[in-house]
Motif scaffolding. Sequence first.
Motif, PDB file in Angstrom:
ATOM      1  N   ASP A  51      71.385 -56.341  53.561  1.00 11.40           N
ATOM      2  CA  ASP A  51      71.690 -55.424  52.464  1.00 11.40           C
ATOM      3  C   ASP A  51      71.284 -53.982  52.755  1.00 11.40           C
ATOM      4  O   ASP A  51      71.311 -53.131  51.878  1.00 11.40           O
ATOM      5  N   ALA A  52      70.923 -53.690  53.999  1.00 11.15           N
ATOM      6  CA  ALA A  52      70.472 -52.339  54.355  1.00 11.15           C
ATOM      7  C   ALA A  52      71.651 -51.394  54.565  1.00 11.15           C
ATOM      8  O   ALA A  52      72.759 -51.810  54.931  1.00 11.15           O
ATOM      9  N   ILE A  53      71.409 -50.123  54.321  1.00 13.33           N
ATOM     10  CA  ILE A  53      72.328 -49.057  54.701  1.00 13.33           C
ATOM     11  C   ILE A  53      71.856 -48.545  56.056  1.00 13.33           C
ATOM     12  O   ILE A  53      70.736 -48.034  56.175  1.00 13.33           O
ATOM     13  N   VAL A  54      72.676 -48.716  57.082  1.00 13.62           N
ATOM     14  CA  VAL A  54      72.285 -48.277  58.420  1.00 13.62           C
ATOM     15  C   VAL A  54      72.570 -46.784  58.537  1.00 13.62           C
ATOM     16  O   VAL A  54      73.710 -46.343  58.462  1.00 13.62           O
ATOM     17  N   LEU A  55      71.508 -46.005  58.724  1.00 16.91           N
ATOM     18  CA  LEU A  55      71.642 -44.553  58.803  1.00 16.91           C
ATOM     19  C   LEU A  55      71.880 -44.073  60.234  1.00 16.91           C
ATOM     20  O   LEU A  55      72.490 -43.020  60.437  1.00 16.91           O
ATOM     21  N   PHE A  56      71.374 -44.826  61.197  1.00 19.12           N
ATOM     22  CA  PHE A  56      71.655 -44.506  62.599  1.00 19.12           C
ATOM     23  C   PHE A  56      71.541 -45.775  63.428  1.00 19.12           C
ATOM     24  O   PHE A  56      70.477 -46.378  63.512  1.00 19.12           O
ATOM     25  N   ILE A  82      70.331 -43.099  71.372  1.00 21.02           N
ATOM     26  CA  ILE A  82      69.148 -42.376  70.920  1.00 21.02           C
ATOM     27  C   ILE A  82      69.552 -41.042  70.300  1.00 21.02           C
ATOM     28  O   ILE A  82      70.437 -40.355  70.801  1.00 21.02           O
ATOM     29  N   LEU A  83      68.892 -40.681  69.213  1.00 17.17           N
ATOM     30  CA  LEU A  83      69.107 -39.422  68.504  1.00 17.17           C
ATOM     31  C   LEU A  83      67.969 -38.472  68.863  1.00 17.17           C
ATOM     32  O   LEU A  83      66.796 -38.787  68.653  1.00 17.17           O
ATOM     33  N   THR A  84      68.300 -37.312  69.420  1.00 19.77           N
ATOM     34  CA  THR A  84      67.284 -36.349  69.843  1.00 19.77           C
ATOM     35  C   THR A  84      67.414 -35.059  69.044  1.00 19.77           C
ATOM     36  O   THR A  84      68.513 -34.574  68.791  1.00 19.77           O
ATOM     37  N   VAL A  85      66.256 -34.505  68.656  1.00 15.26           N
ATOM     38  CA  VAL A  85      66.209 -33.274  67.883  1.00 15.26           C
ATOM     39  C   VAL A  85      66.897 -32.137  68.636  1.00 15.26           C
ATOM     40  O   VAL A  85      66.698 -31.958  69.838  1.00 15.26           O
ATOM     41  N   ASN A  86      67.720 -31.387  67.922  1.00 12.49           N
ATOM     42  CA  ASN A  86      68.305 -30.155  68.459  1.00 12.49           C
ATOM     43  C   ASN A  86      67.659 -28.999  67.713  1.00 12.49           C
ATOM     44  O   ASN A  86      68.033 -28.675  66.586  1.00 12.49           O
ATOM     45  N   LYS A  87      66.660 -28.397  68.340  1.00  9.36           N
ATOM     46  CA  LYS A  87      65.865 -27.371  67.649  1.00  9.36           C
ATOM     47  C   LYS A  87      66.658 -26.094  67.370  1.00  9.36           C
ATOM     48  O   LYS A  87      66.247 -25.263  66.571  1.00  9.36           O
ATOM     49  N   LYS A  88      67.819 -25.942  68.004  1.00 14.42           N
ATOM     50  CA  LYS A  88      68.625 -24.738  67.803  1.00 14.42           C
ATOM     51  C   LYS A  88      69.417 -24.781  66.502  1.00 14.42           C
ATOM     52  O   LYS A  88      69.870 -23.742  66.013  1.00 14.42           O
ATOM     53  N   THR A  89      69.588 -25.974  65.951  1.00 17.20           N
ATOM     54  CA  THR A  89      70.474 -26.113  64.794  1.00 17.20           C
ATOM     55  C   THR A  89      69.755 -26.297  63.469  1.00 17.20           C
ATOM     56  O   THR A  89      70.312 -26.021  62.416  1.00 17.20           O
ATOM     57  N   GLY A  90      68.516 -26.801  63.468  1.00 20.16           N
ATOM     58  CA  GLY A  90      67.777 -26.993  62.230  1.00 20.16           C
ATOM     59  C   GLY A  90      67.692 -28.446  61.781  1.00 20.16           C
ATOM     60  O   GLY A  90      68.081 -29.369  62.503  1.00 20.16           O
ATOM     61  N   ASN A  91      67.189 -28.638  60.568  1.00 14.57           N
ATOM     62  CA  ASN A  91      66.972 -29.978  60.029  1.00 14.57           C
ATOM     63  C   ASN A  91      68.286 -30.672  59.684  1.00 14.57           C
ATOM     64  O   ASN A  91      69.287 -30.025  59.368  1.00 14.57           O
ATOM     65  N   ILE A  92      68.231 -32.006  59.717  1.00 16.91           N
ATOM     66  CA  ILE A  92      69.369 -32.796  59.244  1.00 16.91           C
ATOM     67  C   ILE A  92      68.898 -33.715  58.121  1.00 16.91           C
ATOM     68  O   ILE A  92      67.711 -34.036  58.023  1.00 16.91           O
ATOM     69  N   SER A 248      62.635 -37.971  69.849  1.00 15.87           N
ATOM     70  CA  SER A 248      63.856 -38.727  69.578  1.00 15.87           C
ATOM     71  C   SER A 248      63.617 -39.791  68.507  1.00 15.87           C
ATOM     72  O   SER A 248      62.480 -40.196  68.252  1.00 15.87           O
ATOM     73  N   PHE A 249      64.727 -40.243  67.901  1.00 15.30           N
ATOM     74  CA  PHE A 249      64.697 -41.282  66.887  1.00 15.30           C
ATOM     75  C   PHE A 249      65.716 -42.369  67.234  1.00 15.30           C
ATOM     76  O   PHE A 249      66.677 -42.130  67.969  1.00 15.30           O
ATOM     77  N   ARG A 250      65.520 -43.552  66.674  1.00 16.35           N
ATOM     78  CA  ARG A 250      66.491 -44.638  66.798  1.00 16.35           C
ATOM     79  C   ARG A 250      66.286 -45.632  65.653  1.00 16.35           C
ATOM     80  O   ARG A 250      65.294 -45.567  64.926  1.00 16.35           O
ATOM     81  N   ASN A 251      67.237 -46.536  65.485  1.00  5.45           N
ATOM     82  CA  ASN A 251      67.142 -47.670  64.564  1.00  5.45           C
ATOM     83  C   ASN A 251      66.632 -47.230  63.181  1.00  5.45           C
ATOM     84  O   ASN A 251      65.534 -47.595  62.757  1.00  5.45           O
ATOM     85  N   ILE A 252      67.463 -46.484  62.476  1.00  5.46           N
ATOM     86  CA  ILE A 252      67.092 -45.976  61.148  1.00  5.46           C
ATOM     87  C   ILE A 252      67.922 -46.693  60.083  1.00  5.46           C
ATOM     88  O   ILE A 252      69.151 -46.658  60.132  1.00  5.46           O
TER      89      ILE A 252
END
Length: 257
Positions: A51-56, A82-92, A248-252
């Motif tokens: 029942d989860a909403i997979v965000l990434f 893998i999701l990696t921060v892009n410091k040039k673009t800002g928060n998501i 980096s982030f994963r499995n959200i």
Amino acid sequence: MKRKFLFTMLLAGGFCAAQAQEKAKPEDTEVYTPVPPEVKPGKKCGEAPSDAIVLFDGSNLDQWVMTDNRDKPAEWLVNKGILTVNKKTGNIETKKSFTNYQLHIEWRVPANITGTGQGRGNSGVFLASIGKGDAGYELQVLDSYNNKTYTNGQAGSIYKQSVPLANPTLKPGEWNTYDVIWTAPVFGSDGALTSPAKVTVIFNGVVVQNGYELKGPTQYIGQAAYRQAHGPSPIKLQAHGDKSEPLSFRNIWVREM
């Protein structure tokens, strides 16, 4: 006489209660509704339940937008799951807004991380984003493996509010896990706070926040306080902008409650 009368009444009350207990049946305290919905757990520890909403899931950022321009797709980097921060673009932040939820998120600082203190793998999971920039309620992300800083700013802290109960941070290059139970603040029709936000955080299997009641949204300078009412809010990931290599982030995934 009054004491004797009171004692007699207490004895009588206790006798009646005992009689009622003797007449009680097990089924008197059994309930059959509501029936909890069936949820299939993930096949492995940390996998999203049914029942989860997979965000990434490692493939795309379809569930995310830029915080400062929600009409703009998220511009962080996705490579090899893998999701990696892009410091040039800002928060998501997420397209969808949430109230109360269970969140699972995994994060990693690079093995070659440099810097010290707050300049070492700094990011944040904003459990409710309530405006542009860094507005919201921040669960700190930081390399806290042999890295000294102020304790209410280390990994697992509610930033500048609550020191984590332990420091289970893994060494750089290894994946850390946050499992979060978030209860959003409640405001009355007049905008006044009626119930503060609460959070429980399990960090790499260790409880580091146990039903902590937040004093308000995160404040970098000054004391936190609830200054404005808000409703359901997105979940936000921070591009902090320190000079060390981006994390980096994963499995959200998230489960609404």
